[in-house]
Design a protein around this motif. Structure first.
Motif, PDB file in Angstrom:
ATOM      1  N   GLY A   1       0.809  -1.003   0.080  1.00 55.29           N
ATOM      2  CA  GLY A   1      -0.131  -0.022   0.142  1.00 55.29           C
ATOM      3  C   GLY A   1       0.937   1.459  -0.184  1.00 55.29           C
ATOM      4  N   GLY A   2       0.166   2.453  -0.273  1.00 54.29           N
ATOM      5  CA  GLY A   2       0.873   3.849  -0.372  1.00 54.29           C
ATOM      6  C   GLY A   2       1.263   4.190   0.904  1.00 54.29           C
ATOM      7  N   SER A   3       0.627   3.866   2.124  1.00 48.35           N
ATOM      8  CA  SER A   3       1.212   4.412   3.327  1.00 48.35           C
ATOM      9  C   SER A   3       2.478   3.854   3.632  1.00 48.35           C
ATOM     10  CB  SER A   3      -0.090   4.150   4.544  1.00 48.35           C
ATOM     11  OG  SER A   3      -1.204   4.426   3.988  1.00 48.35           O
ATOM     12  N   ALA A   4       2.547   2.683   3.277  1.00 47.41           N
ATOM     13  CA  ALA A   4       3.949   2.084   3.880  1.00 47.41           C
ATOM     14  C   ALA A   4       5.027   2.735   3.071  1.00 47.41           C
ATOM     15  CB  ALA A   4       3.782   0.505   3.480  1.00 47.41           C
TER      16      ALA A   4
ATOM     17  N   SER B   1      -4.928  14.900  -6.014  1.00 50.25           N
ATOM     18  CA  SER B   1      -5.042  15.494  -4.651  1.00 50.25           C
ATOM     19  C   SER B   1      -5.931  14.812  -3.736  1.00 50.25           C
ATOM     20  CB  SER B   1      -5.058  16.763  -4.478  1.00 50.25           C
ATOM     21  OG  SER B   1      -5.386  17.369  -3.224  1.00 50.25           O
ATOM     22  N   ASN B   2      -5.828  14.491  -2.656  1.00 53.61           N
ATOM     23  CA  ASN B   2      -6.764  14.183  -1.617  1.00 53.61           C
ATOM     24  C   ASN B   2      -6.649  15.162  -0.467  1.00 53.61           C
ATOM     25  OD1 ASN B   2      -8.454  13.147   0.419  1.00 53.61           O
ATOM     26  ND2 ASN B   2      -7.411  11.136   0.348  1.00 53.61           N
ATOM     27  N   PRO B   3      -7.815  16.211  -0.293  1.00 53.86           N
ATOM     28  CA  PRO B   3      -9.234  15.825  -0.730  1.00 53.86           C
ATOM     29  C   PRO B   3      -9.713  16.323  -1.672  1.00 53.86           C
ATOM     30  CG  PRO B   3      -9.001  17.629   0.728  1.00 53.86           C
ATOM     31  CD  PRO B   3      -7.507  17.285   0.708  1.00 53.86           C
TER      32      PRO B   3
ATOM     33  N   ALA C   1       6.492  12.104  -4.668  1.00 51.45           N
ATOM     34  CA  ALA C   1       5.233  12.324  -5.456  1.00 51.45           C
ATOM     35  C   ALA C   1       4.551  10.982  -5.245  1.00 51.45           C
ATOM     36  CB  ALA C   1       5.705  12.774  -6.824  1.00 51.45           C
ATOM     37  N   HIS C   2       3.213  11.231  -5.083  1.00 50.78           N
ATOM     38  CA  HIS C   2       2.254  10.069  -5.004  1.00 50.78           C
ATOM     39  C   HIS C   2       1.074  10.192  -5.523  1.00 50.78           C
ATOM     40  CE1 HIS C   2      -0.139  10.450  -1.052  1.00 50.78           C
ATOM     41  NE2 HIS C   2       0.824  11.791  -1.075  1.00 50.78           N
ATOM     42  N   ARG C   3       0.092   9.012  -5.709  1.00 49.08           N
ATOM     43  CA  ARG C   3      -1.133   9.461  -6.283  1.00 49.08           C
ATOM     44  C   ARG C   3      -2.180   9.257  -5.124  1.00 49.08           C
ATOM     45  NH1 ARG C   3      -1.874   6.498 -11.666  1.00 49.08           N
ATOM     46  NH2 ARG C   3      -4.181   6.607 -10.934  1.00 49.08           N
TER      47      ARG C   3
HETATM   48  C1  LIG Z   1      -3.204  10.442  -1.373  1.00 51.17           C
HETATM   49  C2  LIG Z   1      -3.357   9.328  -0.465  1.00 51.17           C
HETATM   50  N1  LIG Z   1      -2.225   8.906  -0.008  1.00 51.17           N
HETATM   51  C3  LIG Z   1      -2.114   7.386   0.322  1.00 51.17           C
HETATM   52  C4  LIG Z   1      -3.196   6.754   0.687  1.00 51.17           C
HETATM   53  C5  LIG Z   1      -3.344   5.486   1.296  1.00 51.17           C
HETATM   54  O1  LIG Z   1      -2.988   4.740   0.628  1.00 51.17           O
HETATM   55  P1  LIG Z   1      -2.974   3.072   1.035  1.00 51.17           P
HETATM   56  O2  LIG Z   1      -4.318   2.449   1.139  1.00 51.17           O
HETATM   57  O3  LIG Z   1      -2.577   2.311  -0.091  1.00 51.17           O
HETATM   58  O4  LIG Z   1      -1.928   2.821   2.201  1.00 51.17           O
HETATM   59  C6  LIG Z   1      -4.741   7.379   0.509  1.00 51.17           C
HETATM   60  C7  LIG Z   1      -5.736   6.574   0.737  1.00 51.17           C
HETATM   61  O5  LIG Z   1      -6.724   7.223   0.564  1.00 51.17           O
HETATM   62  C8  LIG Z   1      -4.489   8.870  -0.392  1.00 51.17           C
HETATM   63  O6  LIG Z   1      -5.563   9.267  -0.498  1.00 51.17           O
END
Ligand SMILES: Cc1ncc(COP(=O)(O)O)c(C=O)c1O
Length: 215
Positions: A109-112, A184-186, A212-214
């Motif tokens: 996942g992205g958080s890691a 971007s989130n949000p 950079a990330h999505r």
């Molecule tokens: C911008 C962004 N980065 C990272 C994450 C987390 O990603 P992951 O669930 O793959 O750890 C999210 C999840 O909503 C996100 O919106």
């Protein structure tokens, strides 16, 4: 028998870092909505961007094969070599980029990935630039490694993203990294390719990391 007061005094205290982390409000909001749904209230959840579909067929097939008893040895810490090669091939075919698979690390996942990237790039006292508003967890990660977050105010005029001009205005001598999330989130807005390129060149010219990330 240990009484309750003694028991409490023996309960280990979480680290200052953990205690000071802000809650991820979207998750708290989502949990609240789940509780309302469980109590029979009709709720349309718009708090989290959750998929409403399952794993793709190829993943399900691989999982079935695993379920049938294939051995599960440890894998290479950076990810399966075949997978890293496949990711490099994807970037070559889709984006015309030549990336050495050795530079690719697979995470759950992205958080890691963001946690590792922050650990690798941020020292205590470093400044890290993020757009405001932007993904709230990034701020918590930077603070966890005792970096300072530079929140750069953005607006619809910049599609809620950084640009080179904003970077120049908020840059400090201690700026060590720029974090860019697109979409971007949000806000869901994407950064224009040329703007992203300008921001990256601006940061690179000053010896700063570009993370950079999505969304
Ligand atoms: C911008 C962004 N980065 C990272 C994450 C987390 O990603 P992951 O669930 O793959 O750890 C999210 C999840 O909503 C996100 O919106």
């Amino acid at each position: 028998m240990v009484n309750e007061a003694v028991q409490q005094s023996l309960t280990p205290v979480m680290s200052r870092r953990a205690r000071e982390a802000n809650p991820f409000r979207a998750m708290v909001f989502g949990e609240q909505a789940d509780k309302m749904i469980a109590s029979g209230i009709s709720v349309i959840k718009l708090s989290l961007g959750e998929p409403d579909f399952g794993a793709p067929p190829a993943v399900r097939d691989a999982m079935r094969e695993q379920y049938d008893g294939r051995a599960l040895p440890y894998t290479a810490a950076m990810g399966l070599p075949e997978l890293r090669q496949a990711i490099a091939d994807f970037y070559r075919d889709r984006h015309d980029l030549d990336i050495d698979p050795k530079r690719i690390c697979v995470t759950a996942g992205g958080s890691a990935a963001l946690l590792l990237a922050t650990a690798l790039t941020v020292d205590p006292g470093d400044d890290v630039m993020v757009a405001d508003p932007s993904y709230p967890c990034n701020r918590e990660l930077v603070r966890s490694f005792e970096g300072n977050v530079i929140d750069v105010p953005t607006s619809a005029a910049t599609r809620f993203h950084l640009n080179a001009e904003l970077c120049a205005r908020y840059w400090t001598k201690r700026t060590k990294a720029v974090m860019i999330t697109s979409p971007s989130n949000p806000t869901g807005t994407t950064i224009d390719f040329n703007v992203l390129n300008d921001v990256c060149q601006f940061a690179a010219a000053r010896g700063a990391w570009r993370v950079a990330h999505r969304g």
